[in-house]
Write an enzyme that holds these catalytic residues in place. Structure first.
Site, short mmCIF file in Angstrom:
data_model
loop_
_atom_site.label_atom_id
_atom_site.label_comp_id
_atom_site.label_asym_id
_atom_site.label_seq_id
_atom_site.Cartn_x
_atom_site.Cartn_y
_atom_site.Cartn_z
N ASP A 1 -20.34 -29.26 30.64
CA ASP A 1 -21.40 -29.73 31.53
C ASP A 1 -20.81 -30.57 32.64
O ASP A 1 -19.66 -31.01 32.57
CB ASP A 1 -22.45 -30.51 30.73
CG ASP A 1 -21.84 -31.69 29.98
OD1 ASP A 1 -21.37 -32.63 30.64
OD2 ASP A 1 -21.83 -31.68 28.73
N GLU B 1 6.93 -7.59 25.58
CA GLU B 1 5.80 -8.49 25.80
C GLU B 1 6.27 -9.78 26.50
O GLU B 1 5.61 -10.30 27.39
CB GLU B 1 5.13 -8.84 24.47
CG GLU B 1 4.28 -7.70 23.93
CD GLU B 1 3.77 -7.97 22.52
OE1 GLU B 1 2.63 -7.59 22.24
OE2 GLU B 1 4.53 -8.55 21.70
#
Ligand code: GLA
Length: 728
Positions: free
Chosen positions: A532, A612
């Site tokens: 928020d 990777e």
């Protein structure tokens, strides 16, 4: 002047670059809302409709007339006891036990700059960027005053509202409901857009027509919550990303909230946001006041994208603070999904070494480094490093990480305590519990009573000791449960505890921000349970969700983007099968989705292949290259993960010189049709070169028809396109 008072009409008019907001003091002293919408001029009193309405009462003191009633007039601050039966913004229990509250106009003041709020987060701005309007209303009987605060940031099309309630009467009163933003519209054809969810699946988009009933989203959990985000939109039925009228309300507060959208019997719509009123009963004695948290408002007549951009820019530049607010954040590796509680100092050093080789810049040591914290049932509250586990002092471990060339970050959860901890054994009274009752436990922990200053002071000292002991540059501030036992031993007024808790938390974070300006704090609450604008005032970034699956994240980050800037979104690449839902997605897709935020990795580098590792190195480079555009550009949602077969979003440079377009295929079918992604935010008429396809395209066609996407076998492919304007 952004704020104008007209003596003739008794109107207050607030102008931003593209919007106008107007209210009027009517002949009886009520403050009526007249207009909020596209920028205009004149007096909008003609919009008001007075009619002889059965069962709508006339307030005392006003000329007896059956055509005048608060039951249908649009108001700035509706209260109980005036004959308005819609949901009020303010309810006060007076000292005689009644709840009547009849606020009438007293005075106003217009000043340069933006007001601030004592102890609460709020939009800030320089003297030249903003103006403040303060309107004072008073109840003539109780002498309770309402000071309505309006802050205007014209360039951002932002108006903020806050409210201070003052008891200037004799007896004690209680604030029982307080919403600082109310928008009363004299029409009724709107949709309500809200963002609901749960732990690991936050902020799902929901759009429903506003009906003749109150639609409410709220949190009674003592925090803004995973279940409903404390921000919402009201828009016309036809509004979409690019066109249509839309209003946003965003609560600048991290505790419970309530947001209501209500169409009344006469087709008026009331849209309001403020504090959760259940469990609120805040006492005010003579001379005391209560500050109702701020709400950010914005209006766009150009659809939802523009509305989101207004709010995102306001939060990024006028809520977030500190030296990190506009700088790209370090690429990090976090130990949580890499090893959970099961690590040692050596394991962390190895993780840091391996991650460093790929260009990662910071190691974050997550939960499990302190006290007896070997699992989540114990140790919370004991903020003493477990030196045996770390293989030395915290300072020594951090030094080892720094020697590799990596920064160091640390996880804390200061607001909670396990009963199995030294802190709880010493101070059982510091945990929130109702005497005589067994407390509600969640994740085997209780919440500390941050409404008490002694508890806040203690926690500050704990954090200070940690931060002073080592070169810590980042703190992940977690909070892993909701408050259930609302009770503090320090007061008889339990109706004040949840609000005072937030003041305590904000005070703690404010002190840390002030005294440790070089430490960045990331908010977290079981992922995005406290995502928020209130937290973003103290923590410019928040871990968006404990769900790190790329496909679920498309929805979570889509929902988050309606209000919150990309720079505030913590997002990491994790292992497959994903540990929250078992889904398998390509590494490229996981990285592309995580790059729409503050980027990092959350897995063990020892278990990955050389191929990777090489890909990760490339990803880190790509992220570093585009981070200024990703964080500083304009964000566009190009499609919806809830509706479309592919999800696409875009970061466009504010000067239209370049754009980065990201696409994830979330559905494949046999004989797939060719898909095109329509690109926004480019200079109409200009030509753009795109690196991956090595083509040069007219912006107009990219906007009208789009860029052609490949048709590939297999699920969840991702594509990134970088467009650069070429000189004509
Ligand atoms: C919460 C956080 C996670 C992790 C754990 C540690 O769930 O959201 O990222 O830090 O706590 O206990």
């Amino acid at each position: 002047m952004a704020i104008v008072y007209s003596r003739k009409d008794r109107t207050f008019t607030i102008h931003t670059e593209n919007t106008t907001y107007q209210m009027q003091v009517d002949p009886y002293g009520f403050l009526l809302h007249l207009y909020y919408g596209r920028r205009t001029r004149g007096c909008m009193e003609f919009l008001l409709n007075y009619g002889d309405r059965g069962f709508s009462g006339t307030p005392g003191n006003s000329t007896p007339s059956r055509q005048y009633s608060m039951d249908f007039l649009p108001q700035e601050l509706p209260t109980s006891g005036t004959g308005d039966y819609r949901s009020p913004a303010v309810i006060i229990e007076n000292s005689d036990g009644s709840d009547a509250c009849d606020f009438r106009f007293v005075k106003y003041e217009i000043r340069k700059g933006k007001y601030g709020l004592d102890g609460l987060p709020a939009v800030y701005a320089s003297q030249d960027e903003a103006e403040t309007l303060e309107i004072t209303l008073e109840d003539a009987v109780t002498h309770v005053r309402a000071r309505l605060l309006y802050g205007v940031l014209p360039e951002y099309d932002i108006i903020t509202r806050a409210l201070i309630l003052e008891n200037r009467g004799e007896g004690r009163i209680y604030v029982e409901k307080a919403q600082s933003a109310v928008l009363d519209f004299v029409s009724g054809d709107y949709d309500f857009i809200t963002f609901h969810g749960r732990h690991t699946m936050e902020r799902n988009f929901l759009r429903t027509p506003v009906a003749e009933t109150a639609q409410v989203i709220s949190s009674r959990r003592g925090m803004s919550s995973h279940q409903h985000n404390c921000a919402a939109i009201l828009c016309e039925h036809s509004a979409n990303e690019d066109s249509g009228k839309a209003y946003a309300l965003v609560h600048v507060y991290s505790g419970g909230f309530k947001c209501e959208a209500e169409k009344d019997q006469f087709n008026n719509t009331r849209f309001q946001m403020g504090l959760m009123d259940e469990k609120l009963r805040y006492p005010l004695d003579n001379g005391e006041s209560f500050t109702v948290p701020e709400v950010i408002m914005s209006y766009s007549s150009d659809g939802l994208t523009r509305l989101s951009q207004n709010i995102q820019d306001c939060i990024r530049e006028h809520i977030c603070r500190g030296k990190f607010k506009l700088t790209p954040r370090p690429v990090l590796v976090n130990s949580w999904e890499a090893s959970y509680f099961n690590f040692t100092g050596d394991v962390l050093v190895e993780l840091a070494e391996q991650a460093h080789q790929t260009g990662v810049e910071m190691l974050v040591m997550d939960d499990g480094w302190f006290g007896s914290r070997e699992n989540d049932r114990q140790g919370l509250g004991d903020w003493t490093p477990n030196e045996e586990k770390l293989g030395g002092t915290l300072g020594q471990l951090v030094q080892r990480i720094n020697d590799i060339g990596m920064k160091f970050g640390i996880w804390v959860e200061p607001e909670a305590v396990n009963e199995y901890s030294d802190l709880y054994r010493e101070h059982p009274d510091w945990a929130m519990k109702i005497p005589g009752r067994d407390p509600v436990r969640a994740r085997d922990q209780l919440i500390l009573d941050l409404s008490r200053k002694d508890v806040v002071d203690y926690l500050y000292e704990c954090m200070k000791n940690i931060l002073d002991s080592a070169n810590i540059e980042y703190v992940k501030w977690d909070y892993n449960r909701n408050i259930a036992d609302v009770f503090s031993l320090k007061t008889k007024d339990q109706g004040r505890v949840l609000y005072d808790y937030m003041l305590g938390l904000y005070d703690l974070l404010e002190r840390l921000n002030r005294n440790y300006p070089n430490v960045m704090i990331e908010g977290c609450s079981g992922g995005g349970g406290r995502f928020d604008a209130g937290m973003l005032y103290y923590t410019p970034q928040i871990w968006c969700s404990d769900n790190s699956d790329a496909i679920d994240r498309l929805r979570i980050q889509y929902g988050t983007s309606f209000f919150y800037p990309i720079s505030s979104v913590g997002s990491h690449v994790s292992v497959i099968p994903n540990e929250q839902n078992g889904r398998v997605t390509p590494l490229e897709t996981r990285a592309l989705v995580a790059m729409a935020g503050s980027f990092g990795y959350e897995f063990s580098f020892t278990k990955i292949s050389d191929e990777e590792r090489k890909k990760i190195g490339d990803q880190v480079n790509i992220y570093k290259k585009y981070a200024p555009l990703i964080h500083g550009g304009r964000y566009f949602r190009l499609t919806s993960p809830f509706e479309d077969p592919f999800t696409a979003w875009e970061f466009a440079a504010r000067d239209e010189s370049e754009a980065l377009v990201c696409v994830v295929m979330n559905e494949v079918h046999g004989n797939n049709p060719t898909r095109y992604v329509r690109i926004k935010g480019l200079e109409a008429g200009a030509m753009y070169y795109e690196e991956t396809t090595q083509g040069t395209y007219p912006a107009t066609v990219l906007a009208e028809v789009g860029l052609k996407l490949p048709v590939e076998m297999g699920e969840y492919h991702a594509y990134m396109y970088h467009l650069v304007k070429v000189s004509n």
